[in-house]
Design an enzyme around this catalytic site. Sequence first.
Site, short mmCIF file in Angstrom:
data_model
loop_
_atom_site.label_atom_id
_atom_site.label_comp_id
_atom_site.label_asym_id
_atom_site.label_seq_id
_atom_site.Cartn_x
_atom_site.Cartn_y
_atom_site.Cartn_z
N HIS A 56 -0.01 -4.11 13.49
CA HIS A 56 0.65 -2.79 13.50
C HIS A 56 1.28 -2.45 12.14
CE1 HIS A 56 3.17 0.58 14.47
NE2 HIS A 56 4.27 -0.13 14.33
N GLU A 84 14.48 -5.30 13.38
CA GLU A 84 14.61 -4.93 14.80
C GLU A 84 14.06 -5.99 15.74
OE1 GLU A 84 12.84 -1.35 17.60
OE2 GLU A 84 13.22 -0.96 15.48
N ASP A 85 12.94 -6.63 15.37
CA ASP A 85 12.22 -7.50 16.31
C ASP A 85 12.22 -8.98 15.94
OD1 ASP A 85 11.60 -5.26 17.78
OD2 ASP A 85 9.64 -4.96 16.84
#
Length: 574
Positions: A56, A84-85
Site C-alpha cells: 500500500h 499510526e500502525d
Amino acid sequence: MPVPLDTPDRLASDLCELLETYLPAQQVKEVSCAYIFSAQAHEGQMRKTGEPYIVHPLAAAHILGQMHMDAQTLCAALLHDVIEDTKISKEKLVCEFGEPVAELVDGVSKLSSMQFETREQAQAASFRKMLLAMSRDIRVIIVKLADRLHNMRTLGAMKLASRRRIARETLEIYAPIAHRLGMNTVRIELEELSFAALYPMRYQVLAHHLKKVYRKRADIFRTLKTTISECLAQMDINAQVHRRDKHSYSLYYKMREKKGATSVDKRKTFSQVANLCALRIIVDTVDDCYRVLGVIHRLYKPICERFKDYIAIPKINGYQSLHTVLFSHHGLLIEIQIRTADMHELAEKGITAHGLYQLGKESDSKEDATNHLAHQRAREWLRGLLEMQKSASDSLEFLEHVKTDLFPEEVYVFTPKGKIMQLPKDATAIDFAYAIHSNVGNQCIAVKVDNQYVPLSTPLFSGQTVEVLTATWTRPNPSWLNFAVSARARSYIRHFLKNLQYDEAVRLGKRMLDKELAVYCLSVDKLSEEQRAQLLETFKVDSLDALLAEIGLGNRIAFIVAHQFDPTPEASVK
C-alpha cells in the site's frame, strides 16, 4: 492506472525506475532507504487484500511519482502509516529522515492517543489535525489523496458497510478537496470509484449507456474533429483537437440536479445530459484561445448564455479555459473547452503541476502567472480553513464548515471598486459582506446590488456589483443563519452569537450576584483581589467571568456564591 499486483521488491524496483527519470540519484537512494525502513516496520502486517502491507505505501508513492513529486513527499508516502500502525515514533522518523518528512507523516496520521465517544468524532478530530498540518505544508493533503486513491482502488476487499462509509467520505470530502486544489485527474478517479462503491447498479447502467453512446457517435466525433482542425490550420493556428469523454458520476450528478429540467419537480434524463459532443482544443498562446473561439463561432451557432470566459475570470482553484456550447449540423450540442498547454497541465494536475506545492516558489515571468494563481488560490483557501477552525466550537462543527466550503460551483460578483469576489453557488448578500471581512459582515446593516437596495437574503448572480453599508452599533442576527450559504459567513455568525450569549450571561450573572452581595455591603466591582481569588478557588473556575456566566446560565445560585462572604462562623456553604 492502478499499480499492478506484484512482489514488494518488484514494485520498489519499478518505483525507483520511475523516479530516476526526474530525480537525482542521491534522492532516489533516500526514497529507497525509506522503503526499506517502512518494509521492516510493517513486517508481518497484511492488508485485507491478502498482500503484504508494504504494498500500500509503495502504491501511494507510485501515484505521487507519476505526479513527479519531490523526494521528501515520496518518503512520507512510504512511511505514512508507520506512526499510526507500528511502534515507530515521530522522534525516530526525525532522526532517520529529518523534520520535514516526519511532519508530513505526522500530519497524515490519525489521532490515536485520544478517546472519542463516536467514530464520527474521531474522524472529525483527525481530519481537523490533518488540515492544520496542511496549512503548514500543503504536501500533507497530497500524500493523503494518494493514500486515499489507492485505498479506493482496493476497496473491494472491505466489508459492504465499510466500503459504503469510505466511499461516502471520499465523495463528500476528498474528491472535493482534490477539485479545490485543481487535481482533476485524481478527483475524477475518486468520484468514479466512490460512485461505483456506493451505487454499483447505477454506475454499471450509466457506464453501459455511455459506451453505447460513444460507439454510435464515433463518426460524428471524427467529422467534427476533422472539420475544426482543417479550419484552424487554414488560419495558421497550431492546435490539437481531442475528444473529451464524460464520466459516469458527472452525468449522474447532473441528472440529479433540478436546474434546467422541463418541470420544477422533474430531474434531467440521461438523454438530456448526454446530448452533446465534448471536445477540447489546446493551443500555444492565450491570444490563440480567443482566435480559436472566433473560428468556432463562425463554424457553428453558439448558445450565448452557455459561454464562459474562465481565462479572464479564473475559477476558485485557478482553473482557466474558454467554455462554449454550440449547435452542430448533426442535431447535437457541441461543448468545447479552449486552453493553452500550460492551462491544460494545471487543469489536470492542479497544485502538483510545475512543483507549485513547493512553498516560497516565486517568479515574475508572464508564463508562470497562471501557475502562481493556482498556488495563491490554494493558500487563500488554507488561510480560510485556519480562520474557520478558530471559530468552530469542536471538530464536528469544523468538518461541517469544511464540507460546506467545498462547493463545486461559484458566482463572481464585483465590489464598487471593480475587485472580483468569488462566492459559492446560491450565495446571498450577507455572504458577500463576510467575504469582504468578518467585521464588515458583523456590522452590515444594508446592501446595494447594482445600486439598488436589496434584503440581506437576496441571492447573488455573476456579474452583479455589490456594495455593503455598515454601522458600528449593529450586530449579527440569528435569522441570518437561515440564508447564509458560505462556510465563512455561517462560522463567523455562529461564533459571534455564541460569544454574545456568553457576554449576556456574564452581565446577567453580575446583576444577580450584585443583588445578593448588597446584603454584605459588597458588589462584584468592589471585591478585592484576595476575595476574587477565594471565589475562583472555592468554585473551581478559571476566571470571575466564567463564574458570573454560570450564575447567569442558572448553573450556580447567586445566594450560595455571595454567602461565602457571610462573616458568621457557620457560613461555609459551597
